[in-house]
Design an enzyme around this catalytic site. Sequence first.
Site, mmCIF file in Angstrom:
data_model
loop_
_atom_site.group_PDB
_atom_site.id
_atom_site.type_symbol
_atom_site.label_atom_id
_atom_site.label_comp_id
_atom_site.label_asym_id
_atom_site.label_seq_id
_atom_site.Cartn_x
_atom_site.Cartn_y
_atom_site.Cartn_z
ATOM 1 N N TYR A 193 0.838 -1.341 -0.049
ATOM 2 C CA TYR A 193 0.058 -0.082 0.032
ATOM 3 C C TYR A 193 0.825 1.368 0.021
ATOM 4 O O TYR A 193 0.864 1.768 -0.809
ATOM 5 C CB TYR A 193 -0.904 -0.055 1.236
ATOM 6 C CG TYR A 193 -2.204 -0.781 1.091
ATOM 7 C CD1 TYR A 193 -2.398 -1.849 0.436
ATOM 8 C CD2 TYR A 193 -3.333 -0.446 1.869
ATOM 9 C CE1 TYR A 193 -3.554 -2.614 0.319
ATOM 10 C CE2 TYR A 193 -4.462 -1.093 1.608
ATOM 11 C CZ TYR A 193 -4.659 -2.008 1.015
ATOM 12 O OH TYR A 193 -5.761 -2.555 1.018
ATOM 13 N N SER B 254 5.930 -4.709 5.236
ATOM 14 C CA SER B 254 6.246 -5.843 6.085
ATOM 15 C C SER B 254 6.330 -7.023 5.600
ATOM 16 O O SER B 254 5.826 -7.436 4.900
ATOM 17 C CB SER B 254 5.196 -5.955 7.272
ATOM 18 O OG SER B 254 5.050 -4.734 7.936
ATOM 19 N N GLU C 191 -7.658 -5.182 8.501
ATOM 20 C CA GLU C 191 -6.545 -4.750 9.199
ATOM 21 C C GLU C 191 -6.405 -3.939 10.459
ATOM 22 O O GLU C 191 -5.807 -4.576 11.423
ATOM 23 C CB GLU C 191 -5.708 -3.953 8.062
ATOM 24 C CG GLU C 191 -4.225 -3.719 8.523
ATOM 25 C CD GLU C 191 -3.386 -2.931 7.867
ATOM 26 O OE1 GLU C 191 -3.695 -2.578 6.869
ATOM 27 O OE2 GLU C 191 -2.084 -2.756 8.010
HETATM 28 C C1 LIG Z 1 6.127 -1.356 11.279
HETATM 29 C C2 LIG Z 1 5.364 -0.815 10.389
HETATM 30 C C3 LIG Z 1 4.922 -1.666 9.297
HETATM 31 C C4 LIG Z 1 4.274 -1.433 8.386
HETATM 32 N N1 LIG Z 1 3.739 -2.233 7.472
HETATM 33 C C5 LIG Z 1 3.065 -2.007 6.242
HETATM 34 C C6 LIG Z 1 2.846 -2.753 5.195
HETATM 35 O O1 LIG Z 1 3.213 -3.920 5.234
HETATM 36 N N2 LIG Z 1 2.338 -2.535 4.236
HETATM 37 C C7 LIG Z 1 2.081 -0.970 3.717
HETATM 38 O O2 LIG Z 1 1.724 -0.645 2.676
HETATM 39 N N3 LIG Z 1 2.309 -0.079 4.725
HETATM 40 C C8 LIG Z 1 3.041 -0.628 6.005
HETATM 41 N N4 LIG Z 1 3.180 0.566 7.010
HETATM 42 C C9 LIG Z 1 3.204 1.997 6.655
HETATM 43 C C10 LIG Z 1 1.944 2.655 7.283
HETATM 44 O O3 LIG Z 1 0.917 2.270 6.958
HETATM 45 C C11 LIG Z 1 2.318 4.398 7.136
HETATM 46 O O4 LIG Z 1 3.552 4.397 7.789
HETATM 47 C C12 LIG Z 1 1.236 4.852 7.758
HETATM 48 O O5 LIG Z 1 0.193 5.058 7.000
HETATM 49 C C13 LIG Z 1 1.722 6.499 8.123
HETATM 50 O O6 LIG Z 1 2.245 6.859 6.679
HETATM 51 P P1 LIG Z 1 3.719 7.818 6.807
HETATM 52 O O7 LIG Z 1 4.621 6.738 7.328
HETATM 53 O O8 LIG Z 1 3.831 8.348 5.286
HETATM 54 O O9 LIG Z 1 3.392 8.956 7.692
HETATM 55 P P2 LIG Z 1 2.762 10.457 7.094
HETATM 56 O O10 LIG Z 1 1.564 9.948 6.631
HETATM 57 O O11 LIG Z 1 3.705 11.278 6.465
HETATM 58 O O12 LIG Z 1 2.437 10.917 8.638
HETATM 59 C C14 LIG Z 1 3.317 11.692 9.524
HETATM 60 C C15 LIG Z 1 2.618 12.243 10.639
HETATM 61 O O13 LIG Z 1 1.372 13.211 10.280
HETATM 62 C C16 LIG Z 1 0.374 12.703 10.654
HETATM 63 N N5 LIG Z 1 -0.845 13.056 9.716
HETATM 64 C C17 LIG Z 1 -0.764 12.847 8.480
HETATM 65 N N6 LIG Z 1 -1.949 13.356 7.999
HETATM 66 C C18 LIG Z 1 -2.722 13.880 8.929
HETATM 67 C C19 LIG Z 1 -3.915 14.480 8.875
HETATM 68 N N7 LIG Z 1 -4.629 14.814 7.707
HETATM 69 N N8 LIG Z 1 -4.420 15.103 10.294
HETATM 70 C C20 LIG Z 1 -3.619 14.798 11.233
HETATM 71 N N9 LIG Z 1 -2.351 14.192 11.293
HETATM 72 C C21 LIG Z 1 -1.833 13.703 10.016
HETATM 73 C C22 LIG Z 1 0.525 11.313 10.902
HETATM 74 O O14 LIG Z 1 -0.634 10.968 11.595
HETATM 75 C C23 LIG Z 1 1.782 11.173 11.491
HETATM 76 O O15 LIG Z 1 1.917 11.406 12.621
HETATM 77 C C24 LIG Z 1 3.929 0.211 8.025
HETATM 78 C C25 LIG Z 1 4.596 1.116 8.837
HETATM 79 C C26 LIG Z 1 5.149 0.369 10.015
HETATM 80 C C27 LIG Z 1 5.601 1.676 11.091
#
Ligand SMILES: Cc1cc2nc3c(=O)[nH]c(=O)nc-3n(C[C@H](O)[C@H](O)[C@H](O)COP(=O)(O)OP(=O)(O)OC[C@H]3O[C@@H](n4cnc5c(N)ncnc54)[C@H](O)[C@@H]3O)c2cc1C
Lengths: 397, 378
Positions: free
Chosen positions: A133, A171, A253
């Site tokens: 994703y 992951s 999920e």
């Molecule tokens: C251990 C781990 C395993 C994972 N496994 C998978 C996987 O298997 N497959 C996969 O596809 N993804 C996976 N992920 C990814 C995960 O879904 C994303 O990290 C998550 O959706 C956040 O996206 P980002 O890291 O880009 O953070 P960002 O979206 O950049 O967010 C940064 C900060 O901004 C905040 N923020 C963003 N938008 C808003 C808003 N509109 N209002 C308020 N706050 C906001 C967020 O809450 C966060 O605190 C994994 C992540 C981790 C840490």
Amino acid sequence: MSDPDGFRAEARAWLEANCPPEMREPMRDESDACWGGRNAVFKNDAQKRWMETMGERGWTVPDWPKEYGGGGLSPAETKALREEMAALGCRNPLSSFGISMLGPALLKYGTEEQKQHYLPQIARGEIRWCQGYSEPGAGSDLAGLQAKAEAVSDPEGGDHWLVNGQKVWTSYADKADWIFCLVRTDLADKHRGISFVLFDMASEGVSTRPILLISGNSPFCETFFDDVKVPKDQVVGEVNRGWDVAKYLLGHEREMISGFGLGGGAPLGEKAAETVGRDAAGRLDDPLLRAEIARFEVDSLAFRAMSERFVDQLKAGQAHPAQPSMMKYYGTELNKRRHELAMAAGGSDALEWESEASRGGAKARAWLRTKANSIEGGTSEIQLNIVAKRILELPDQ
Amino acid sequence: MPLYLNDDQAMLADSARSFMAAEAPPAHLRALRDEGSPDGFSRALWKQFAEMGFTGVLIPEDEGGLGLGHVEAGIILEEIGRNLSPSPFLTTAVAAVEALKLAGGATRQRWFPGVLSGDAVLGLAIDEGPKHRPHRIALKAERSGNGFRLTGEKQFVIQGGSADMLIVAARTAGSPGEEEGLTLFAVDQDAADLSLESARLVDSAMAAHVRFDGVEVDADAVIGEVDQGRAPLAQLFNAGRVGASAELIGVGGGAMDMTVAYLKERKQFGRAIGSFQALQHRAAHLYSELEIARAAVLKAQQLLDAGDTGAELMVSVAKAKAGQAATLAVQEGVQMHGGVGMTDEFDIGLFMKRDRALGEFFGDAAFHANRVAEMQGY
Ligand SMILES: Cc1cc2nc3c(=O)[nH]c(=O)nc-3n(C[C@H](O)[C@H](O)[C@H](O)COP(=O)(O)OP(=O)(O)OC[C@H]3O[C@@H](n4cnc5c(N)ncnc54)[C@H](O)[C@@H]3O)c2cc1C
């Protein structure tokens, strides 16, 4: 309540007869989980046997229909089975993104052929799945994803998609056999230009690079697609309507991740007493920590009740579709609190990172790992946004 | 005295800031960690600290030091915290030096020069269980010939394996649970019958478990008076605790700065994530917590420097408040970084690890909140 007493007794007897004793010991950490897959690595024979026995019976996915490898159990029977497994201390026979994420989406959106093909493999733990994703530029704003699939008609090899792009935080991508993946099939429409595709991670053009986590482990990867050919029939749901599938899957999920909030084992305070000590009256010998732990337990036991209620309501079709967001938010914040308190109780012993006494820093590493709970599967902030918008119907900013 | 830095202090802050950022930024910690440094810090950096005059900050001028106070030590510690610079500064140049001020001339003359030159490392052997519970000290020191024989165990002796001398809190009278009856000793780390096992901690620092199997020391190893260890121990704790608080402010401040920068830089939904009010309010709340913690720390430092009787209460307020604020900063930091916050490649996780270890050192926030309740009499 239609308590299937006959079923419960039968299930218990069967579990007692078939669950190997090793699989009735509590899991010590993440590495004790059984993931199955083409290249499955089993910790011991018992683990393999337990997965296979449960898979044959369909009880890795007790509530899926029998024709797709499931147990065909009713919600009440499924609940009874889970309760009996918990009572006997049976381990989860199979940890699987296929079970907790892809399966439900296939059951709802898959074609009959897709269900027949993929679901039994998932139930038996034959194929290990990963989730493609997130991308570097598309995390919380998942629909901003850019990895693309172009339709190619190939008179010789059949029509297919050509997938290019990058995923991140995937992951176990380096251990997975197949991926369920969101790709852009229409550049003009953000939400209605996404398709949900399945493909083999062994396909030419797929590569992964593990990313090291702060816990010192590397369970997730950067995943690259370079002209990966994906057969046309490996799209789930309609082309350009993958967002619906994606969201539906995310609900499952989030339901799964909310389960991290349940904890398990002895009450936190009891474990804390081992390091902190007790006063003459038997109370934890740190009044503030005791108060914090007690408050935590109140929330934790209430959450446990909420989890049971949520599943019951869900099966009865009574849960609000956005309720998994509330559950995910609460359960993960609770799990982080549990580990903060466990670290506080563990004191300087819990700070050790490599020593034998600390089992290689098990406590500290587990604590750090939980910090991802409120990020993976959609951050806490995003869950709260969903609750505010979809349940409370608050206006946009 | 105004509750802000005077001109000299501001100058010290500038030089400490540029020194740490240049010589010991987070990349320095990373390098030590990745090479599995047995000390957990760089001895060359410790020498540089000495050249800068840092190691003598609390040593009286007539003994070769700068003769400055806790405010100045805290200024250096805050920059150490902000840069996650590993060094024996807090244990050696702050806590141990303060205790040694109550030692006899011979002991001071033995150890201060090494501290001043950045050659000596001094360890603190105080905790005996996983939690900081100084009144429960049980390690026994019995009279033996001209001196004492020490028997018992210590743990969480930061950099104990690298130390030349350990300040050992031992029981010479009474029983565990009593505040009186303790004596502090300066014990050579290589003494016979002293054995030591080091373990790496979550923040990559080394901490030792130390066993004393009847370690013989001379009478002049006593710091202060026999059975009167409370005074030098209090001096050690006040310095260590307020020092750890200052370092925590640095850790929390560093984490906050990184996070605020990230909120401005990272874009989702076509805008900087820092434009979301949900995050703005939390960042603003965090700022408030850190500012308040900083004021508490400065107040405690000034009271200590003035020899005020209210200092001890404020020291516990500072340690509890700085601990909570820094913990909030690192938690919010990781969360607001999203996925990258969980990666080893980004520094924010290193701040979280450092905060956890430092928060525990000299008593965690719960310990000090409880102490505030005790001192206020409820
Ligand atoms: C251990 C781990 C395993 C994972 N496994 C998978 C996987 O298997 N497959 C996969 O596809 N993804 C996976 N992920 C990814 C995960 O879904 C994303 O990290 C998550 O959706 C956040 O996206 P980002 O890291 O880009 O953070 P960002 O979206 O950049 O967010 C940064 C900060 O901004 C905040 N923020 C963003 N938008 C808003 C808003 N509109 N209002 C308020 N706050 C906001 C967020 O809450 C966060 O605190 C994994 C992540 C981790 C840490």
